[in-house]
Enzyme design. Structure first.
Site, PDB file in Angstrom:
ATOM      1  N   ASP A  65       2.397  -4.976  -2.833  1.00 47.78           N
ATOM      2  CA  ASP A  65       1.835  -6.282  -3.169  1.00 47.78           C
ATOM      3  C   ASP A  65       2.106  -7.306  -2.067  1.00 47.78           C
ATOM      4  O   ASP A  65       2.873  -7.055  -1.137  1.00 47.78           O
ATOM      5  CB  ASP A  65       2.444  -6.790  -4.481  1.00 47.78           C
ATOM      6  CG  ASP A  65       2.042  -5.950  -5.679  1.00 47.78           C
ATOM      7  OD1 ASP A  65       0.929  -5.380  -5.657  1.00 47.78           O
ATOM      8  OD2 ASP A  65       2.833  -5.857  -6.632  1.00 47.78           O
ATOM      9  N   TYR A 123      12.233   2.766  -3.629  1.00 51.84           N
ATOM     10  CA  TYR A 123      12.131   1.330  -3.397  1.00 51.84           C
ATOM     11  C   TYR A 123      13.519   0.709  -3.538  1.00 51.84           C
ATOM     12  O   TYR A 123      14.366   1.187  -4.316  1.00 51.84           O
ATOM     13  CB  TYR A 123      11.202   0.670  -4.417  1.00 51.84           C
ATOM     14  CG  TYR A 123       9.729   0.802  -4.124  1.00 51.84           C
ATOM     15  CD1 TYR A 123       9.064  -0.165  -3.383  1.00 51.84           C
ATOM     16  CD2 TYR A 123       9.004   1.882  -4.616  1.00 51.84           C
ATOM     17  CE1 TYR A 123       7.704  -0.061  -3.130  1.00 51.84           C
ATOM     18  CE2 TYR A 123       7.637   1.992  -4.365  1.00 51.84           C
ATOM     19  CZ  TYR A 123       7.001   1.013  -3.622  1.00 51.84           C
ATOM     20  OH  TYR A 123       5.660   1.126  -3.363  1.00 51.84           O
TER      21      TYR A 123
END
Length: 258
Positions: A65, A123
């Site tokens: 994003d 992540y």
């Protein structure tokens, strides 16, 4: 002769609108990569306003994003060029902005697809707790006002392990596809002012890690019990989960392939 190239790249996502190219801005990671490769292949024929006439598509392992970073994003691209692997990598690094780096670039199997062949991703979400400001890390950490209970957060994180329907942690309310995902590990560490959460799984939904982090921190701040995580998951309701943390604290660390 058109061949398939695999690349591993790093980028600082601070000024970009995410990975995927968009019609109204040039500030995407995919867009920057495609612009440079199009110039490399087509030279003077290329016009920035007419990129569609020269279809080069860089396929990323995921669609980070806006504001999210990557230390080791994997991507692949089909190119018809006589340049060597090192010449392609050198050209890209010469003309890409300083906040994007091609770390590796190699020929790969024709059938390799960076997204469909990925078997797992790691992540990291980075927080900062200190009486000092993160002057040099301010673009990469989320500042906490108080110290969370890490033991409670780890207890809550255990409920995330396994295969679940994670709709409650999905930022896309119009998601039509399956929201079932599998998380293998959640590790929460503290080193000096850094509190970091590492998530490894087969794949993640839009905003999923930022929402899970926000929910775990609410447990750490005593706003929720660790056991409430089980009910949140069962609810499949985004409103039951916690806040969506800032994008700047999130970084893609690694993509796995079998």
């Amino acid at each position: 002769m058109t061949r398939n190239y695999k690349m591993i790249l790093s980028y600082d996502g601070s000024r970009y609108y995410g990975w995927e190219h968009q019609p109204n801005t040039e500030l995407t990671i995919q867009g920057k990569l495609e612009q440079v490769l199009t110039r490399m292949i087509y030279g003077d024929q290329y016009q920035a306003a007419d990129c569609a006439s020269f279809p080069i598509t860089v396929i990323g392992a995921g669609r980070t994003d806006a504001g999210v970073h990557a230390r080791a994003m994997t991507a692949n691209v089909l190119l018809d060029t006589d340049k060597t692997e090192e010449e392609i990598r050198s050209y890209m690094n010469q003309y890409l902005p300083d906040d994007i780096s091609i770390n590796e670039l190699k020929l790969c199997a024709d059938r390799f697809h960076s997204r469909f062949k990925a078997s797992g991703k790691t992540y990291r979400y980075s927080c900062w707790y200190s009486d000092q400001k993160p002057v040099f890390e301010r673009k990469y950490v989320s500042v906490l006002e108080k110290h969370p209970d890490l033991a409670a957060m780890r207890e809550a994180a255990a409920y995330l392990i396994g295969e679940h329907d994670f709709r409650c942690f999905c930022g896309n309310s119009k998601m039509k596809k399956s929201t079932v995902r599998k998380i293998d590990t959640v590790e929460i560490t503290e080193n000096g002012p850094y509190i970091r959460l590492y998530f490894h799984g087969t794949g993640f939904l839009q905003n999923q890690i930022r929402i899970m982090t926000g929910t775990l921190l609410e447990v750490g701040f005593g706003k929720r019990s660790p056991e409430s995580m089980k009910d949140i998951i069962a609810s499949r309701d985004r409103k039951m989960a916690g806040v969506t943390m800032e994008a700047k604290g999130l970084c893609l660390m690694k993509v796995d392939y079998d």
